[in-house]
Write a protein that holds these residues in place. Structure first.
Motif, PDB file in Angstrom:
ATOM      1  N   ILE A  71      -7.648  -0.036   6.561  1.00 48.93           N
ATOM      2  CA  ILE A  71      -7.557   0.537   5.274  1.00 48.93           C
ATOM      3  C   ILE A  71      -8.317   1.976   5.090  1.00 48.93           C
ATOM      4  O   ILE A  71      -7.943   3.072   4.708  1.00 48.93           O
ATOM      5  N   LYS A  72      -9.455   1.953   5.771  1.00 51.57           N
ATOM      6  CA  LYS A  72     -10.348   2.982   5.701  1.00 51.57           C
ATOM      7  C   LYS A  72      -9.931   4.080   6.570  1.00 51.57           C
ATOM      8  O   LYS A  72     -10.005   5.419   6.425  1.00 51.57           O
ATOM      9  N   ALA A  73      -9.230   3.742   7.623  1.00 51.17           N
ATOM     10  CA  ALA A  73      -8.604   4.770   8.591  1.00 51.17           C
ATOM     11  C   ALA A  73      -7.304   5.399   7.996  1.00 51.17           C
ATOM     12  O   ALA A  73      -6.996   6.389   8.469  1.00 51.17           O
ATOM     13  N   ALA A 112      -4.803   9.531  -1.052  1.00 54.66           N
ATOM     14  CA  ALA A 112      -5.313   8.445  -1.803  1.00 54.66           C
ATOM     15  C   ALA A 112      -4.202   7.076  -1.473  1.00 54.66           C
ATOM     16  O   ALA A 112      -3.307   7.636  -1.360  1.00 54.66           O
ATOM     17  N   LEU A 113      -5.007   5.934  -1.489  1.00 60.46           N
ATOM     18  CA  LEU A 113      -4.135   4.706  -1.472  1.00 60.46           C
ATOM     19  C   LEU A 113      -4.074   4.057  -2.743  1.00 60.46           C
ATOM     20  O   LEU A 113      -5.105   3.912  -3.417  1.00 60.46           O
ATOM     21  N   TRP A 114      -3.144   3.559  -2.952  1.00 62.62           N
ATOM     22  CA  TRP A 114      -2.668   2.867  -4.245  1.00 62.62           C
ATOM     23  C   TRP A 114      -2.332   1.499  -3.677  1.00 62.62           C
ATOM     24  O   TRP A 114      -1.640   1.152  -2.747  1.00 62.62           O
ATOM     25  N   VAL A 155       0.857  -1.376   0.017  1.00 61.70           N
ATOM     26  CA  VAL A 155      -0.210  -0.104  -0.063  1.00 61.70           C
ATOM     27  C   VAL A 155       0.854   1.256  -0.169  1.00 61.70           C
ATOM     28  O   VAL A 155       2.018   1.304   0.717  1.00 61.70           O
ATOM     29  N   PHE A 156       0.665   2.015  -1.147  1.00 59.48           N
ATOM     30  CA  PHE A 156       1.266   3.184  -0.915  1.00 59.48           C
ATOM     31  C   PHE A 156       0.069   4.685  -0.760  1.00 59.48           C
ATOM     32  O   PHE A 156      -0.958   4.558  -1.269  1.00 59.48           O
ATOM     33  N   LEU A 187      -9.564  -9.651   1.627  1.00 60.03           N
ATOM     34  CA  LEU A 187     -10.024  -8.593   2.512  1.00 60.03           C
ATOM     35  C   LEU A 187     -10.943  -8.929   3.651  1.00 60.03           C
ATOM     36  O   LEU A 187     -11.943  -9.552   3.288  1.00 60.03           O
ATOM     37  N   THR A 188     -10.212  -8.885   4.835  1.00 58.21           N
ATOM     38  CA  THR A 188     -11.142  -8.928   5.914  1.00 58.21           C
ATOM     39  C   THR A 188     -11.728  -7.948   6.532  1.00 58.21           C
ATOM     40  O   THR A 188     -11.504  -6.799   6.289  1.00 58.21           O
ATOM     41  N   GLU A 189     -13.011  -8.065   7.395  1.00 63.07           N
ATOM     42  CA  GLU A 189     -13.396  -6.724   7.876  1.00 63.07           C
ATOM     43  C   GLU A 189     -12.484  -5.639   8.790  1.00 63.07           C
ATOM     44  O   GLU A 189     -12.351  -4.899   8.549  1.00 63.07           O
ATOM     45  N   GLN A 190     -11.407  -6.455   9.511  1.00 61.07           N
ATOM     46  CA  GLN A 190     -10.610  -5.718  10.200  1.00 61.07           C
ATOM     47  C   GLN A 190      -9.416  -5.025   9.420  1.00 61.07           C
ATOM     48  O   GLN A 190      -9.054  -3.800   9.563  1.00 61.07           O
ATOM     49  N   LEU A 191      -9.154  -5.846   8.314  1.00 60.17           N
ATOM     50  CA  LEU A 191      -8.252  -5.018   7.343  1.00 60.17           C
ATOM     51  C   LEU A 191      -8.949  -3.968   6.616  1.00 60.17           C
ATOM     52  O   LEU A 191      -8.545  -2.720   6.592  1.00 60.17           O
ATOM     53  N   ALA A 192     -10.089  -4.121   6.307  1.00 61.17           N
ATOM     54  CA  ALA A 192     -10.977  -3.123   5.741  1.00 61.17           C
ATOM     55  C   ALA A 192     -10.942  -2.036   6.433  1.00 61.17           C
ATOM     56  O   ALA A 192     -10.838  -0.690   6.138  1.00 61.17           O
TER      57      ALA A 192
END
Length: 246
Positions: free
Chosen positions: A69-71, A52-54, A45-46, A61-66
């Motif tokens: 990522i959103k944070a 913005a995330l690249w 992830v950049f 994709l787990t719920e925790q990872l999502a």
């Protein structure tokens, strides 16, 4: 039991450099010479200047990872860097519908039926959306191609299968140990798998130029998708791993 001792913790962000993270994912099995060959997975992830995330080669994709990522920022780019690394793009696109999906050469054909929604094809030059922050080089072969990326701010190089570097001490399955040895992809001498090199036989001069470009970038670290990645000394590691073409 997993065949490969995973890089715990998995499915969580791990910092690499300023605005660079990896996520070590679960084991995935690929068919190879009639065998089911297990691979540990890794995404990168950049975070760009505008937040913005690249995301390169998304893992499961787990719920925790999502939530993580959103944070971190807003997902804008989902990148499939070669025809073997598209598997979870659909899940990420469903979760982040505003993201644009990018396909390296050969990905659309490989992913047909699994995900047919790629929006942009990657070429020789980085698209304008990230050109000032991420550079790229397209390494093309007859039946396999991969796009390699450089995060300029941290000088982090990201490869996928052009270098594989499985650690023997993490392999629990005898067949996997045998396959990694004959494939020439064992740490500390991980490199391009011997069979994959066949696709570049007619393109050695171009691949050599591609590698020289990577070296000219003078990366500080090099992330690979499978096995131990290079947290330091990226340039000598690249010179070693690509000596077959230099």
């Amino acid at each position: 039991m997993d065949c490969y001792k995973l890089y715990e913790p998995i499915n969580t962000l791990k910092p690499v450099a300023d605005n660079v993270w990896i996520v070590d994912g679960p084991e995935i099995t690929m068919r190879y010479l009639g065998f089911g060959m297990p691979f540990p997975t890794r995404m990168t992830v950049f975070r760009l200047a505008d937040g913005a995330l690249w995301i390169h080669s998304p893992t499961t994709l787990t719920e925790q990872l999502a939530r993580e990522i959103k944070a971190l920022g807003h997902v804008r780019f989902l990148v499939a860097p070669n025809p073997l690394h598209y598997w979870w793009i659909k899940d990420w696109k469903d979760q982040f519908p505003q993201a644009v999906t990018y396909a390296a050469p050969g990905v659309r054909k490989a992913a047909a039926g699994r995900f047919d929604g790629f929006e942009v094809d990657l070429g020789e030059q980085p698209p304008p959306e990230w050109a000032r922050q991420i550079d790229q080089v397209s390494v093309r072969g007859d039946f396999f191609s991969e796009v390699v990326f450089l995060h300029g701010g941290s000088r982090t190089l990201v490869l996928t299968d052009l270098i594989e570097n499985f650690e023997p001490g993490r392999i629990r399955c005898h067949a996997m140990r045998w396959l990694t040895r004959i494939g020439g992809v064992c740490d500390p001498d991980g490199k391009t798998p011997y069979d994959m090199r066949l696709t570049f036989l007619r393109h050695r001069a171009d691949v050599r130029a591609n590698v020289r470009q990577m070296l000219d970038w003078q990366p500080q670290q090099a992330i690979v998708a499978h096995g131990r990645w290079y947290e330091r000394n990226a340039v000598p590691e690249l010179e070693r791993a690509f000596r077959w073409v230099m």
